[in-house]
Design a protein around this motif. Structure first.
Motif, PDB file in Angstrom:
ATOM      1  N   GLY A  75      29.133 -53.297   4.804  1.00 40.15           N
ATOM      2  CA  GLY A  75      28.853 -52.178   5.693  1.00 40.15           C
ATOM      3  C   GLY A  75      28.713 -50.847   4.980  1.00 40.15           C
ATOM      4  N   ILE A  76      28.784 -50.831   3.651  1.00 39.51           N
ATOM      5  CA  ILE A  76      28.743 -49.580   2.907  1.00 39.51           C
ATOM      6  C   ILE A  76      27.298 -49.176   2.647  1.00 39.51           C
ATOM      7  CG2 ILE A  76      29.341 -48.460   0.727  1.00 39.51           C
ATOM      8  CD1 ILE A  76      31.800 -50.179   0.602  1.00 39.51           C
ATOM      9  N   THR A  77      26.991 -47.924   2.955  1.00 36.41           N
ATOM     10  CA  THR A  77      25.675 -47.381   2.628  1.00 36.41           C
ATOM     11  C   THR A  77      25.797 -46.593   1.324  1.00 36.41           C
ATOM     12  OG1 THR A  77      26.081 -45.375   3.899  1.00 36.41           O
ATOM     13  CG2 THR A  77      25.052 -47.230   5.064  1.00 36.41           C
ATOM     14  N   SER A  78      24.705 -46.038   0.870  1.00 32.62           N
ATOM     15  CA  SER A  78      24.735 -45.348  -0.423  1.00 32.62           C
ATOM     16  C   SER A  78      25.355 -43.955  -0.341  1.00 32.62           C
ATOM     17  CB  SER A  78      23.325 -45.245  -0.987  1.00 32.62           C
ATOM     18  OG  SER A  78      22.518 -44.441  -0.160  1.00 32.62           O
ATOM     19  N   GLU A  79      25.395 -43.327   0.831  1.00 33.61           N
ATOM     20  CA  GLU A  79      25.886 -41.959   0.929  1.00 33.61           C
ATOM     21  C   GLU A  79      27.350 -41.807   0.519  1.00 33.61           C
ATOM     22  OE1 GLU A  79      24.043 -43.388   3.333  1.00 33.61           O
ATOM     23  OE2 GLU A  79      22.203 -42.221   3.137  1.00 33.61           O
ATOM     24  N   PRO A  80      28.277 -42.660   0.983  1.00 30.68           N
ATOM     25  CA  PRO A  80      29.663 -42.496   0.516  1.00 30.68           C
ATOM     26  C   PRO A  80      29.808 -42.742  -0.982  1.00 30.68           C
ATOM     27  CG  PRO A  80      29.602 -43.937   2.439  1.00 30.68           C
ATOM     28  CD  PRO A  80      28.187 -43.676   2.029  1.00 30.68           C
ATOM     29  N   PHE A 106      28.642 -39.615  -2.708  1.00 31.66           N
ATOM     30  CA  PHE A 106      29.647 -38.572  -2.539  1.00 31.66           C
ATOM     31  C   PHE A 106      30.808 -38.784  -3.506  1.00 31.66           C
ATOM     32  CE2 PHE A 106      33.578 -37.114  -0.470  1.00 31.66           C
ATOM     33  CZ  PHE A 106      33.311 -35.753  -0.430  1.00 31.66           C
ATOM     34  N   LEU A 107      31.318 -40.007  -3.570  1.00 32.99           N
ATOM     35  CA  LEU A 107      32.442 -40.299  -4.462  1.00 32.99           C
ATOM     36  C   LEU A 107      32.053 -40.098  -5.923  1.00 32.99           C
ATOM     37  CD1 LEU A 107      33.976 -43.450  -2.755  1.00 32.99           C
ATOM     38  CD2 LEU A 107      34.915 -41.131  -2.818  1.00 32.99           C
ATOM     39  N   TYR A 108      30.843 -40.501  -6.277  1.00 32.14           N
ATOM     40  CA  TYR A 108      30.384 -40.322  -7.649  1.00 32.14           C
ATOM     41  C   TYR A 108      30.297 -38.834  -7.984  1.00 32.14           C
ATOM     42  CZ  TYR A 108      27.555 -40.399 -11.831  1.00 32.14           C
ATOM     43  OH  TYR A 108      27.098 -40.196 -13.107  1.00 32.14           O
ATOM     44  N   ALA A 109      29.704 -38.045  -7.096  1.00 29.76           N
ATOM     45  CA  ALA A 109      29.543 -36.612  -7.356  1.00 29.76           C
ATOM     46  C   ALA A 109      30.893 -35.915  -7.468  1.00 29.76           C
ATOM     47  CB  ALA A 109      28.701 -35.971  -6.254  1.00 29.76           C
ATOM     48  N   GLY A 127      23.468 -45.378 -15.546  1.00 30.48           N
ATOM     49  CA  GLY A 127      22.491 -45.031 -14.515  1.00 30.48           C
ATOM     50  C   GLY A 127      22.789 -43.733 -13.802  1.00 30.48           C
ATOM     51  N   GLY A 128      24.036 -43.425 -13.584  1.00 28.04           N
ATOM     52  CA  GLY A 128      24.420 -42.177 -12.949  1.00 28.04           C
ATOM     53  C   GLY A 128      23.897 -42.034 -11.527  1.00 28.04           C
ATOM     54  N   MET A 129      23.764 -40.804 -11.104  1.00 28.80           N
ATOM     55  CA  MET A 129      23.364 -40.481  -9.731  1.00 28.80           C
ATOM     56  C   MET A 129      21.965 -41.005  -9.407  1.00 28.80           C
ATOM     57  SD  MET A 129      24.432 -38.932  -6.990  1.00 28.80           S
ATOM     58  CE  MET A 129      25.526 -37.583  -7.239  1.00 28.80           C
ATOM     59  N   ILE A 130      21.111 -41.096 -10.399  1.00 29.29           N
ATOM     60  CA  ILE A 130      19.741 -41.562 -10.177  1.00 29.29           C
ATOM     61  C   ILE A 130      19.750 -43.017  -9.692  1.00 29.29           C
ATOM     62  CG2 ILE A 130      17.540 -42.034 -11.298  1.00 29.29           C
ATOM     63  CD1 ILE A 130      18.205 -39.698 -13.191  1.00 29.29           C
TER      64      ILE A 130
END
Length: 157
Positions: free
Chosen positions: A4-9, A12-15, A151-154
């Motif tokens: 159920g996890i999308t990429s937005e959380p 956010f956690l990575y940033a 890969g980072g944020m990209i």
């Protein structure tokens, strides 16, 4: 578990993790360079009676003010952080080219977790640099390569 996890959380956690990490790394680099330059991890930057600290004031050469060693530490720290940013961003750009290849062959969530593994490895390098004085502070560049090379944020987006 992760269905159920999308990429937005994850973004956010990575940033949050990466940006707070950079502040801590800057403190680590300053402490280690101060210790190398002056033998004191604080560079003599002790709070004064009125609570102010001399390290961030522009009174170079005055009694109790910033010494030339402190100025050198600030300049070197700025260069270290700049090089780390370039290494991190540059490797992200290069490794993101392979992200599409892996997205075609592996589940998207697995590829999105690779930056988290890179940050975890970078944190491990930072802990080693902080914990063992025999390890040179220049190893933070390896940590930047590990964080960007995953890969980072990209890769997440």
């Amino acid at each position: 578990m992760f269905f159920g996890i999308t990429s937005e959380p994850i973004m956010f956690l990575y940033a949050i993790g990466y940006n707070s990490l950079m502040s801590l790394v800057q403190d680590l680099v300053v402490r280690r360079l101060c210790e190398e330059a002056t033998g004191d991890p604080t560079c003599g930057d002790q709070p004064q009676d009125n609570g102010t600290r001399y390290f961030n004031q522009y009174d170079v050469g005055e009694e109790g003010g910033i010494t030339d060693a402190m100025v050198l530490v600030q300049e070197t720290t700025a260069k270290y952080i700049m090089v780390m940013g370039v290494l991190n961003s540059g490797t992200q750009i290069i490794t993101s080219q392979w992200a599409g290849y892996f997205l075609d062959r592996y589940p998207q969530r697995l590829v999105m977790l690779s930056p988290m593994v890179g940050i975890l490895l970078a944190n491990l390098v930072f802990v080693l640099v902080e914990g063992f004085k025999a390890i040179p502070v220049e190893l933070v560049f390896l940590a930047a390569l590990l964080a960007g090379g995953s890969g980072g944020m990209i890769t997440i987006k």
